[in-house]
Design a protein around this motif. Structure first.
Motif, PDB file in Angstrom:
ATOM      1  N   LYS A 239       1.606   5.056  -2.510  1.00  0.00           N
ATOM      2  CA  LYS A 239       2.814   4.965  -1.670  1.00  0.00           C
ATOM      3  C   LYS A 239       3.501   6.322  -1.599  1.00  0.00           C
ATOM      4  O   LYS A 239       3.934   6.760  -0.524  1.00  0.00           O
ATOM      5  CB  LYS A 239       3.776   3.912  -2.226  1.00  0.00           C
ATOM      6  N   ASP A 242       1.647   8.497   0.720  1.00  0.00           N
ATOM      7  CA  ASP A 242       1.897   8.036   2.084  1.00  0.00           C
ATOM      8  C   ASP A 242       3.247   8.514   2.597  1.00  0.00           C
ATOM      9  O   ASP A 242       3.403   8.808   3.784  1.00  0.00           O
ATOM     10  CB  ASP A 242       1.897   6.499   2.065  1.00  0.00           C
ATOM     11  N   ASP A 243       4.220   8.563   1.691  1.00  0.00           N
ATOM     12  CA  ASP A 243       5.572   9.025   2.058  1.00  0.00           C
ATOM     13  C   ASP A 243       5.668  10.553   2.009  1.00  0.00           C
ATOM     14  O   ASP A 243       6.768  11.107   2.114  1.00  0.00           O
ATOM     15  CB  ASP A 243       6.619   8.447   1.082  1.00  0.00           C
ATOM     16  N   SER A 244       4.528  11.215   1.781  1.00  0.00           N
ATOM     17  CA  SER A 244       4.475  12.687   1.639  1.00  0.00           C
ATOM     18  C   SER A 244       5.399  13.196   0.534  1.00  0.00           C
ATOM     19  O   SER A 244       5.974  14.275   0.642  1.00  0.00           O
ATOM     20  CB  SER A 244       4.834  13.384   2.949  1.00  0.00           C
ATOM     21  N   TYR A 298       3.815  -4.008   1.059  1.00  0.00           N
ATOM     22  CA  TYR A 298       2.964  -2.815   1.173  1.00  0.00           C
ATOM     23  C   TYR A 298       2.276  -2.534  -0.170  1.00  0.00           C
ATOM     24  O   TYR A 298       1.057  -2.307  -0.234  1.00  0.00           O
ATOM     25  CB  TYR A 298       3.836  -1.632   1.607  1.00  0.00           C
TER      26      TYR A 298
END
Ligand code: GLY
Length: 349
Positions: A239, A242-244, A298
């Motif tokens: 996660k 994904d959120d950088s 998620y």
């Protein structure tokens, strides 16, 4: 399938004995740009050896880098009688181990882990590999280094967060081992680390893993206990990516340990006092990974696709108590959601 583990802060002399006693026709050292600059100059025995440098970072633990190592071994004239010395963190020992295990169907390699995370986990136990198609450690082989030189003398080259990251795996080993070991680890003060003492604690921590790997080298049963904290930990890691806003593996494992210990309490009766002590230690030293209930589905989706999951069901190692792990527990969505709620309470999110 077990490595010879050598615990010593005199790494140069230890390498000298290994290289001298091995009758190798060529010694090649695999480094990244950091270990080339900060660690290699401290090892005069490696002054005249051939060097292969790869780029640091998990994003470089891939087929392109592996291919370049094979090519350079070929160009240097490496043979089955050659030795590869992997000098670095987990990326170097994982990828270097795989390069050695596959080059000419396998040459000897020695791991010299330079981070706590690599010393306590990656460099020991024979898992080698690379990431592939966005999946971590998707391609690899079980292959043990001939020797692993475990030392703490290079840890002064690391930022403090790197030490904490490796310590999370030690915490996991402590929880799998005994209540005493767990409590002893919780007394660690990261502002006052004594590296000689750390080498002793590290030795007993690695022995926990070594005993498990000896009994189950290819993860058919008991070795799955080493996944404690990792089902949720990997989901947090993914996660964050994904959120950088990537987080280090050990931090994700520390938060994962809290949540999987909550699950252990809910499902297996793990003592609440130890859960609170763990959560307090993790919150104080690692902070918290911020999530809201909007993230739950998620995170559950990622956990279902974890390598350890089976038939799309979430699978976790749980603990009845410290030293009493239970593998292959199927966890329902409702239990995960309840555990994530409790984690947010414990972490003050
Ligand atoms: N990192 C877990 C294992 O080596 O099995």
């Amino acid at each position: 399938m077990i490595s010879n583990l050598i615990y010593s802060n005199d790494v140069d002399a230890t390498l000298n004995a290994i290289v001298g006693g091995g009758n190798y026709n060529l010694v090649v050292v695999l480094v990244d740009e950091n270990t080339r600059q900060l660690v290699l100059p401290r090892l005069p025995i490696l002054n005249n050896t051939q060097i292969i440098e790869i780029q640091s970072g998990d994003e470089n633990k891939n087929l392109t880098t592996l291919k370049s190592v094979w090519q350079q071994l070929e160009n240097l004239g490496a043979t089955r009688q050659s030795l590869l010395v992997n000098l670095g963190g987990g990326v170097v020992t994982d990828l270097g181990g795989m390069a050695a295990a596959t080059f000419k169907r396998g040459i000897h390699f020695v791991n010299v882990p330079t981070t706590l995370l690599a010393a306590v986990d990656a460099a020991v136990g024979g898992k080698t590999g690379i990431n592939f198609m966005g999946l971590k450690n998707e391609i690899g082989v079980f292959a043990c280094a001939e020797d692993v030189i475990v030392s703490t003398c290079f840890f002064d080259t690391l930022p403090p967060e790197e030490l904490k990251s490796g310590f999370a795996e030690m915490l996991k080993h402590g929880m799998l081992s005994t209540h005493e070991e767990f409590l002893q680890l919780l007394e660690t003060d990261f502002d006052n680390i004594d590296f000689e003492n750390l080498l002793k604690i590290l030795q007993s921590s690695i022995q926990v893993k070594q005993r498990i790997v000896e009994e189950d080298p290819t993860e058919k049963g008991l070795r799955k206990t080493l996944n404690l904290g990792h089902t949720v930990g990997h989901a947090f890691e993914m996660k964050a990516l994904d959120d950088s806003k990537p987080v280090s593996h050990g931090y994700a494992v520390a938060w994962g340990l809290v949540i999987e210990t909550v699950l252990s309490h809910m499902i297996k009766g793990f003592p609440s006092a130890d859960l609170y002590s763990l959560a307090n230690f993790v919150r104080t030293n690692y902070g918290s990974f911020k999530i809201t209930c909007d993230d739950y589905d998620y995170l559950i989706g990622i956990m279902r696709h974890d390598k350890k999951s089976y038939n799309g069901e979430i699978n976790c190692t749980l603990l009845k108590a410290c030293g009493e792990p239970l593998i292959d527990n199927t966890i329902s969505d409702d239990d995960i959601k309840a555990a994530l709620d409790i984690y947010r309470d414990l972490m003050g999110i």
